[in-house]
Design a protein around this motif. Structure first.
Motif, PDB file in Angstrom:
ATOM      1  N   SER A 240      -0.192   4.193   0.921  1.00  0.00           N
ATOM      2  CA  SER A 240      -0.605   5.069   2.013  1.00  0.00           C
ATOM      3  C   SER A 240      -1.403   4.260   3.035  1.00  0.00           C
ATOM      4  O   SER A 240      -1.778   3.126   2.781  1.00  0.00           O
ATOM      5  N   HIS A 241      -1.653   4.877   4.174  1.00  0.00           N
ATOM      6  CA  HIS A 241      -2.531   4.259   5.166  1.00  0.00           C
ATOM      7  C   HIS A 241      -3.964   4.360   4.644  1.00  0.00           C
ATOM      8  O   HIS A 241      -4.296   5.276   3.884  1.00  0.00           O
TER       9      HIS A 241
ATOM     10  N   PRO B 201      -2.558  -3.811  11.269  1.00  0.00           N
ATOM     11  CA  PRO B 201      -3.937  -3.674  10.781  1.00  0.00           C
ATOM     12  C   PRO B 201      -4.909  -4.061  11.890  1.00  0.00           C
ATOM     13  O   PRO B 201      -4.571  -4.870  12.765  1.00  0.00           O
TER      14      PRO B 201
ATOM     15  N   PRO C 139      -2.483  -0.536   7.126  1.00  0.00           N
ATOM     16  CA  PRO C 139      -1.280   0.294   7.216  1.00  0.00           C
ATOM     17  C   PRO C 139      -0.544   0.472   5.881  1.00  0.00           C
ATOM     18  O   PRO C 139      -0.607  -0.397   5.008  1.00  0.00           O
ATOM     19  N   LYS C 140       0.139   1.583   5.801  1.00  0.00           N
ATOM     20  CA  LYS C 140       1.000   1.848   4.663  1.00  0.00           C
ATOM     21  C   LYS C 140       2.031   0.722   4.537  1.00  0.00           C
ATOM     22  O   LYS C 140       2.563   0.241   5.531  1.00  0.00           O
TER      23      LYS C 140
ATOM     24  N   ASN D  44      -7.829   7.270   2.219  1.00  0.00           N
ATOM     25  CA  ASN D  44      -6.400   6.942   2.191  1.00  0.00           C
ATOM     26  C   ASN D  44      -5.627   8.205   2.546  1.00  0.00           C
ATOM     27  O   ASN D  44      -5.950   9.298   2.067  1.00  0.00           O
TER      28      ASN D  44
ATOM     29  N   ASP E 174       5.440   1.685  11.949  1.00  0.00           N
ATOM     30  CA  ASP E 174       4.790   0.438  11.540  1.00  0.00           C
ATOM     31  C   ASP E 174       3.575   0.189  12.424  1.00  0.00           C
ATOM     32  O   ASP E 174       3.723  -0.076  13.624  1.00  0.00           O
ATOM     33  N   PHE E 175       2.390   0.304  11.843  1.00  0.00           N
ATOM     34  CA  PHE E 175       1.150   0.016  12.556  1.00  0.00           C
ATOM     35  C   PHE E 175       0.665  -1.375  12.187  1.00  0.00           C
ATOM     36  O   PHE E 175       0.965  -1.880  11.113  1.00  0.00           O
TER      37      PHE E 175
ATOM     38  N   PHE F 207      -8.507  -0.726   9.454  1.00  0.00           N
ATOM     39  CA  PHE F 207      -7.331   0.098   9.201  1.00  0.00           C
ATOM     40  C   PHE F 207      -6.305  -0.750   8.480  1.00  0.00           C
ATOM     41  O   PHE F 207      -5.954  -1.838   8.937  1.00  0.00           O
TER      42      PHE F 207
ATOM     43  N   ASP G 223      -1.647   9.953   4.354  1.00  0.00           N
ATOM     44  CA  ASP G 223      -0.265   9.864   4.818  1.00  0.00           C
ATOM     45  C   ASP G 223      -0.146  10.570   6.157  1.00  0.00           C
ATOM     46  O   ASP G 223      -0.910  11.504   6.449  1.00  0.00           O
TER      47      ASP G 223
ATOM     48  N   SER H  93       1.484  -2.308   3.651  1.00  0.00           N
ATOM     49  CA  SER H  93       0.934  -3.652   3.829  1.00  0.00           C
ATOM     50  C   SER H  93       0.470  -4.244   2.498  1.00  0.00           C
ATOM     51  O   SER H  93       0.131  -3.530   1.562  1.00  0.00           O
TER      52      SER H  93
ATOM     53  N   ARG I   2       0.831  -1.214   0.000  1.00  0.00           N
ATOM     54  CA  ARG I   2       0.000   0.000   0.000  1.00  0.00           C
ATOM     55  C   ARG I   2       0.859   1.256   0.000  1.00  0.00           C
ATOM     56  O   ARG I   2       1.798   1.367   0.775  1.00  0.00           O
TER      57      ARG I   2
END
Length: 146
Positions: free
Chosen positions: A30-31, A96, A66-67, A85, A93-94, A64, A87, A69, A28
């Motif tokens: 972006s988040h 999901p 994460p960017k 979506n 690092d989040f 959610f 930034d 992923s 991805r």
């Protein structure tokens, strides 16, 4: 969930019609945050991430992504959702996650408004969408902590 987000950019605010969204997502850009508004409670989507973590998302639940992923979306029936979506300034690092909402209509209203603003692209729509996303995150944090 209690992270103090510093949103730098809204990439997209959109409504995804049933059967239209991508099934496979790789790295991805972006988040992303989305709300599943499928008409039936048993319309569950499963997001299977590259590390085999699975996140299930039912009606009126938030997911959610994460960017960075990569994941595949599985569902028995094509569902619909609203998605934003974005930034953030930090490189964090989040994980999901999904979350069942207590006050889904308030969240849906904000997602609808962001989608409308994005579609019309009037003056300051980026800032307005960012403000809406901050409100969504704030409501989500409040529900999470209650």
């Amino acid at each position: 969930m209690n992270y103090d987000f510093n949103i730098t950019n809204i990439i997209l605010a959109t409504y995804v019609k049933p059967g239209v969204g991508k099934v496979i997502h790789k790295n991805r850009a972006s988040h992303g945050i989305a709300i599943n508004i499928s008409p039936k409670p048993d319309d569950v989507k499963k997001y299977v991430f590259s590390d085999n973590k699975t996140v299930s998302v039912g009606q009126n639940e938030i997911v959610f992504m994460p960017k960075g992923s990569s994941y595949t979306v599985h569902s028995k029936k094509p569902g619909n959702c609203y998605a934003i979506n974005f930034d953030i300034s930090e490189n964090i690092d989040f994980e999901p996650f999904s979350f069942k909402l207590k006050n889904a209509p308030a969240f849906i209203k904000d997602f609808e408004r962001a989608t409308e603003l994005w579609k019309n692209k009037n003056t300051a729509f980026h800032m307005q969408c960012k403000a809406i996303l901050y409100n969504i995150i704030s409501m989500l944090q409040s529900e999470y902590n209650s």
